[in-house]
Each structure stands twice: as C-alpha cells, then as structure tokens.
Enzyme design. Structure first.
Site, PDB file in Angstrom:
ATOM      1  N   GLU A   1     -28.412  -0.243 -23.510  1.00  0.00           N
ATOM      2  CA  GLU A   1     -27.198   0.075 -22.662  1.00  0.00           C
ATOM      3  C   GLU A   1     -26.773  -0.880 -21.491  1.00  0.00           C
ATOM      4  O   GLU A   1     -25.540  -0.914 -21.389  1.00  0.00           O
ATOM      5  CB  GLU A   1     -27.353   1.371 -22.224  1.00  0.00           C
ATOM      6  CG  GLU A   1     -27.233   2.564 -23.269  1.00  0.00           C
ATOM      7  CD  GLU A   1     -28.876   2.948 -23.618  1.00  0.00           C
ATOM      8  OE1 GLU A   1     -29.779   2.171 -23.294  1.00  0.00           O
ATOM      9  OE2 GLU A   1     -29.109   3.872 -24.256  1.00  0.00           O
TER      10      GLU A   1
ATOM     11  N   MET B   1     -34.445 -21.553 -10.135  1.00  0.00           N
ATOM     12  CA  MET B   1     -33.971 -21.598  -8.675  1.00  0.00           C
ATOM     13  C   MET B   1     -34.931 -20.847  -7.799  1.00  0.00           C
ATOM     14  O   MET B   1     -35.015 -21.402  -6.702  1.00  0.00           O
ATOM     15  CB  MET B   1     -32.667 -20.467  -8.899  1.00  0.00           C
ATOM     16  CG  MET B   1     -31.921 -20.734  -7.614  1.00  0.00           C
ATOM     17  SD  MET B   1     -31.173 -22.426  -7.017  1.00  0.00           S
ATOM     18  CE  MET B   1     -29.721 -22.466  -7.966  1.00  0.00           C
TER      19      MET B   1
END
Lengths: 573, 171
Positions: free
Chosen positions: A64, A488
């Site tokens: 979902e 990162m």
C-alpha cells in the site's frame, strides 16, 4: 467517443450500495486511475469496482505504500488528485508514509480506506485500526463515514479540500456497513470556506513590493514548488525576463525555470549551487515565490539573508513569517502574485550583480563540476551518468528520484528543457518514493519519457513495485546508481563522524537478475565507454527496463552547507 | 517573554476536531494550561478557550497553524490583561469544620451547594487568582477533595468574531 457525464452518472432516485455510490463519486470527480490493494474491509468497494473497470483503471500495487507514492506521482504530473485505495488495519497503516510525504510536499491525494463495520468500531475487531486518529497530524483533512448516504457529500468535500489552496492529502475511512448499505446517489459539491485558502493581497502590499523591487540593486528570486502547483512557469518566466532578476530554485521548485536560461542562477540549499547560496547573504532583496524557507534551504536561519528585504508570495498564510520575518507577505497563488507584480515593475538589468553569479559559478565549475562531469579516472560518477541521461533525453524527460546522493546528482546535473520535469520527495525525504512514484507519473503521462533514478538502498525499499510496473507494462526507465552504500549517510559519516561507517554498507542482490525475474529487461554498466550505448538501449526499448550503473563507491556530493552552518559557509570540497 | 495567552478558537462542532486542535500543541511540545469547549451563540459553532504560556510571537504562529484546520473558522489571540476570565471550583470539606468557616465563606463569596451527613461542598466562582486564594484559605479546614474547571474567557472589548464567512473559494 467518451460518454458524457449524464450517460455515466444518470440522475437516479433508486437506492444503490454505498460502494457503488463511491464509484459514481469517483467518476464524477474525474478519477480515471486508482492505485490500490484489496482486503477484507474494502471488499464491497472492490466488488463495485469490478463493474467499473471500463471507467476506472485500477492499478494493483504490491504494497500500500506504493499506492500512495504512485498516486503522488500521478498527482504531480496531472495536477489532479491522486487516489489510493486500501483496506482497514495494516492496509491503512501502510499508506501512512505516503500520506506524510504528500502533506510535506503539498501533493493532492484522496486516500480511501475500508474500516470494520460501525457496530465493531472500538472493539479491537479484526484489522481494526483507528486510521483517523493515526492520520490526524499528517492529513489536511480526514473523516470517517459510517453510513451510505454520507459517501457522496464526503467525497465531494474530500476532492475539494485536497486541491484547494495549498494542496494536500485527505483520508476518507468508510466502514464496511456503509459500503454495503443502500442509499440514493445524489451529486454533491462542496466549496471550501474562503478563510485560509484564498486571499487577494491588498493593493498597497503589491505597491510596496513593487517599490522594493524598483529600489533593489542586488535582487534574487527564490522559487519553490508553489510555482509548479499553480502552473505559473510562464508567469515566472515573464516576470524574470521583464525584471532581469536572477532565478534560484529550491529542490522542489526544480524545472520550474529552464536550466539553460541565462537568468537561471542554480539550486538553493544544502547541496545546491555555490552562487545562489553565497549571494543570498549579499542580496538586498529576495522575492520568494511558493517556497517555505525550509531549513535545508536556509541553513542557520539566524545568519540568513540579513542584508535583504524579503517579499514572500505564498498561498498558505501560516508560511508567511513562520521561519523568516518578511517585509511584504503576499498571501496568494504564485500565478496571481507574479502576474500582479509583473504589471507593477519596469524593465531592468543587473549586469554587475549577474556578474557575481557568473564568477561564483566559474569557481564551482572549476572546483566541482568539471571533475564530476568529466572525471579523468576512477569509476563512473553519478553526475556524469545524469549528464549523459540529460543529453540523451534532451532535457525533456520526467525525472523521478528517490532520496540521497543520486537525488542531489539529478537535481544538480539534469538540464531541464521542459518546465515540469522534476518529481521527488523533498520535505519528508522518503527513501522508497522513486519507483512507485515513477510508476504513477508514467501512467499519468504515457507520452513522456519517465526516468526513475534511484539508489541501491532506496530501490530495495519498494522494489516489489517492479511487479506492478511489469504487470501494467508501464514504460518506466529505471536507473539504479549502485555504490553498495547508503551513500548520503556514508558521506555524513565520512565528513562529520570521522569515517566511522556505521551500518551503511549493503551486500546487494544481482539487480539485473532481479529485474529479469520480474520480466523487465535489464543491463549493467560499469565502464565509461559503455554508458551511452546502455542509455540508448534503455531509451529505445519498448516498455519498462532497468539499468544498474555501478558507480564510484565513495563519492561525495559537493558543494555542501554543513548542517547548522549558514548559507555563505557552503563548501566546495 | 512568556506569559499566559488565551486562544479562542471558533470551529464547526465535529467529532475528532478536539484531537486535531490539541495535536497542534502536542507536536510542538507545548503544554496546555487550560482548555474548555462549549457551544456558542452561533448554531453549530463550538468555542474553544485554550490557555497556554507563550510569548505573543509564538502564540501568533500557533494560531496560524490552528487556522489551517479545515473546520476552524477563526482563532483570536488574546493577551491575558485584555480578557475577562472565570473559573469554577468545587471543594469538599468535613462537615465538622463548618462551625469555624463562616468568615472564609463570606470573605471569598463561597456558595454552599451540597450538605451531607459528614461532608459539605462549596462552590467558588471567580478569576483564576480568586479561586486559588479561596482554595488556599480553605486548606486549614481539611480539604477532602477539590475540582477546578478550566478557564472560560472573553475579550473585554465590544468587538467579537461575527460568525463564519459566506465567502467561498471558487478557483
């Protein structure tokens, strides 16, 4: 020929189920695609959907969360509401990340969740979660429907609220009894109250803003996503060209102004360009349009733009003076604000001021960009991959990114020729956004090339949506920048935690085999000499495909404003 | 400078709205000193009286965040000095004390509202300080239990919020 509304939704007085009322409401509000996943408490709705397959395309996602991100991608391309459909309990809670993402990035979503029957509410029934309670802080509005006759008016309200003013997500939770019970369908409409959605700034505020613009010697435009939401790219161009004021974009404002335009000053913020960050603190006037002075843009707000008067155009009054005190707040839509200002300003040029931008750009080019785009040795770098993609697509693609180094590389090095090419998770920084959002974007814009540019970490958060992409034959071109790191985070650990690489290394699966297992053709590239050919293969193949680019393992994104530092403390290395 | 600030919120009377309003404070880790909700002279409109400790700048920003809630019509920020405020307290005391209490009852304007075999209950209505003073004065008599309402407040000026606007957004 498309049927007319009356043919699709006749005025009727007979009673139909709540589930069918929902279908008619969706059709009436122009919904043609729904991203969803069935389950117990939403089954009556799915049964009604079975009979509406000719009017509403249902895309069966694999989780979902993918439904909300795909709906976001769809909404960002079309400017209309994205619709996600899920069952109660875990189905509903899986929507949460996408809902929070949509709130932060002002994306209109209508999320419809099933709920246990009214009689079971509050009893800890099977798959019962108080999704209204859960989503209060992350929705613009939410509402639980417990009877069939509420559905049409509530859906009208939901679509209107999601789109009005600053767009955002809404949740409509429909109990199972309301889906099954019968009521008469009545067309409904709703107009949100004027109060917080729309305002016309006072003439004297516009006059004052125009006066500040006429006095300015070193003005700069700071442009955010509000310009894209308001579809005000043309008005921005006109205003900038008339005034000659350099245009800097926030991350979420990217592509609102053509990258190659002589007035384009680059990206603001933590990994933005050198010139607009440094010159923020030298400017004597900032004109902020549809942006919200996010901390990734301002750095240390105590030292931010102290020499500048600030004009702020934003539709959301709570954003004006929230983080940065402004001299003129114009509470209006970016298009109306820019139009009104354009009428009040005269032609001008700022040659010396623009020379400052050019000089600083040259510094950045020498210290960073040349090496990023044309490395003399070492492995492939993300920047050169983005640059080659940009050239191969002539800057015309929709680039959908995930979150991290590859996102910053895309932001910095894709050269947008069209003013609607950027889709990314900015405010929430949601890893896993890229693949499903690209799916939604490609469904919304079948005529466009859609690049999903992701890292190896974020890709694996939602890579099950390859199944959806394959099933729907959606022609997304997926590019994984694989460095076997959460790049990162690794960069921050290197720079700020003495290179203690704490849980950032990933032993990855064979992405090519994984993609092929889903039926999506894939290739791997690690040599500079093979890059263009692989890109060309991907762009010319029909349907979806995937490229795994093995990039340099420990590259860093520069420039960079260290966390907590001011914009003028931006580092080139 | 942190002071008591009173926010008056006018909203539709919808279930779940209280949660949305208080969530604005929760998220910013702000403590609500007092909260009362009542109906108003306008049909279907609820009035929240929320007292917080805050400087006026922060209170103004909180008000803007509350204004974002769809069902909220208006938020009025009032500095405490510009407001008339009242609280009610109920105080339960042993009946045996009632002999010596007459002086406190008359000084503080207490009203006897219940008289049982062993206990009595007094009501005190007044400003926050007056209620506190009355409770302090009653302490020596052996308070068994007390309850205080939240504050209700009203601006002392003649102006008031005039009700939901009929103007709507059509764009």
């Amino acid at each position: 020929m498309k049927p007319t509304l009356d043919e699709i939704v006749p005025h009727q007085s007979e009673e139909i189920t709540g589930a069918e009322i929902l279908m008619r409401s969706l059709v009436e509000h122009g919904v043609d695609v729904v991203f969803g996943y069935p389950g117990g408490a939403i089954m009556p709705v799915y049964d009604a959907l079975y009979h509406y397959q000719d009017r509403i395309r249902h895309v069966l996602v694999r989780h979902e969360q993918g439904a909300t991100h795909a709906a976001e991608g769809y909404a960002r391309v079309t400017g209309r509401c994205g619709v996600a459909l899920a069952t109660s309990g875990p189905g509903a809670t899986n929507l949460v990340t996408g809902i929070a993402d949509a709130l932060m990035d002002s994306t209109p979503l209508v999320c419809i969740t099933g709920q246990v029957g009214r009689a079971l509410l509050g009893t800890d029934a099977f798959q019962e979660t108080d999704i209204i309670g859960v989503t209060v802080p992350i929705t613009k509005w939410n509402y639980q429907v417990t009877s069939a006759d509420e559905i049409a008016p509530v859906m009208a309200k939901a679509f209107a609220i999601a789109l009005a003013g600053r767009p955002g997500p809404v949740v409509v939770d429909i109990t199972k009894n309301a889906q099954l019970e019968k009521a008469v369908y009545r067309r409904s409409s709703y107009t949100p109250p004027l109060r917080s959605f729309h305002a016309v700034p006072a003439v004297e505020d516009y006059e004052r803003a125009a006066h500040y613009i006429s006095e300015a010697k070193r003005p700069m435009l700071l442009v955010g996503r509000g310009v894209l939401v308001a579809r005000a790219q043309r008005e921005l161009l006109n205003f900038a060209e008339k005034t000659g004021i350099p245009v800097a974009l926030t991350l979420q404002g990217l592509s609102a102004f053509p990258t190659r335009h002589p007035l384009y000053a680059g990206m603001l913020g933590m990994h933005g360009n050198y010139a607009p960050n440094i010159l923020t603190n030298e400017a004597d006037l900032l004109i902020a349009v549809g942006m919200r002075f996010d901390d990734r843009v301002t750095g240390n707000v105590q030292t931010y733009a102290k020499r500048a008067k600030i004009i702020h155009i934003d539709i959301e009054r709570a954003e004006i003076n929230k983080l940065v005190s402004v001299d003129v707040g114009l509470r209006t839509d970016a298009r109306e604000g820019l139009l009104a200002l354009t009428d009040r300003v005269s032609d001008s040029e700022y040659p010396e001021w623009r020379e400052r931008f050019a000089a600083l750009y040259e510094e950045e080019r020498a210290a960073v960009i040349s090496h990023e785009l044309l490395p003399e040795s070492g492995g492939l770098r993300m920047a050169e991959v983005i640059h080659r993609l940009s050239e191969a697509t002539a800057g015309e693609a929709i680039t959908v990114t995930d979150v991290g180094q590859h996102q910053m590389a895309t932001a910095r090095y894709y050269r947008y020729a069209r003013t609607d090419g950027w889709i990314s998770s900015g405010g929430l920084g949601t890893m896993g956004f890229g693949i499903p959002a690209a799916l939604g974007a490609a469904i919304a814009a079948p005529e466009r090339t859609v690049l999903a540019i992701v890292g190896d970490g974020g890709f694996q958060m939602t890579c099950q949506e390859l199944g959806t992409i394959a099933q729907e034959k959606t022609p997304v071109k997926i590019v994984i920048m694989n460095n076997n790191f959460l790049g990162m985070v690794r960069q921050w650990q290197e720079l700020f935690f003495d290179s203690r690489y704490s849980f950032v290394h990933l032993d990855n699966p064979d992405f090519v085999k994984l993609s092929e297992a889903f039926g999506i053709p894939a290739r791997r590239v690690s040599e500079r000499d093979n890059l263009d050919e692989t890109i060309s293969w991907a762009l010319n193949i029909e349907g979806p495909c995937l490229i795994e680019v093995q990039v340099e393992k420990e590259e860093n994104v520069f420039p960079m404003i260290p966390a907590g530092a001011g914009v003028s403390e931006i580092r080139l290395g | 400078m942190s002071a008591s600030v009173c926010l008056t919120v006018y909203s539709d009377n919808n279930p779940g709205l209280l949660h949305r309003v208080t969530a604005v404070f929760t998220r910013r880790k702000m403590n609500i000193e007092s909260l009362t909700v009542s109906d108003t002279e306008l049909a279907g409109v609820s009035r929240y009286t929320i007292v917080i400790r805050s400087d006026s700048d922060a209170a103004g920003k909180i008000a803007e965040q509350i204004r974002k809630i769809i069902e909220v019509h208006e938020v009025v920020v009032g500095e405490e000095e510009a407001m008339v405020s009242r609280e009610v307290a109920l105080v339960k005391l042993p009946r045996s004390c009632s002999a010596g209490i007459a002086h406190v009852v008359s000084t503080h304007g207490l009203v006897l509202v219940s008289e049982g075999d062993s206990v009595v209950i007094f009501e005190k209505t007044g400003s926050v300080e007056e209620v506190s003073d009355a409770l302090f004065a009653l302490r020596p008599f052996g308070i068994i239990e007390f309850a205080r309402s939240g504050r209700i407040s009203m601006a002392a000026l003649a102006e008031r919020w005039s009700g939901p606007s009929n103007d709507t957004f059509s764009g």
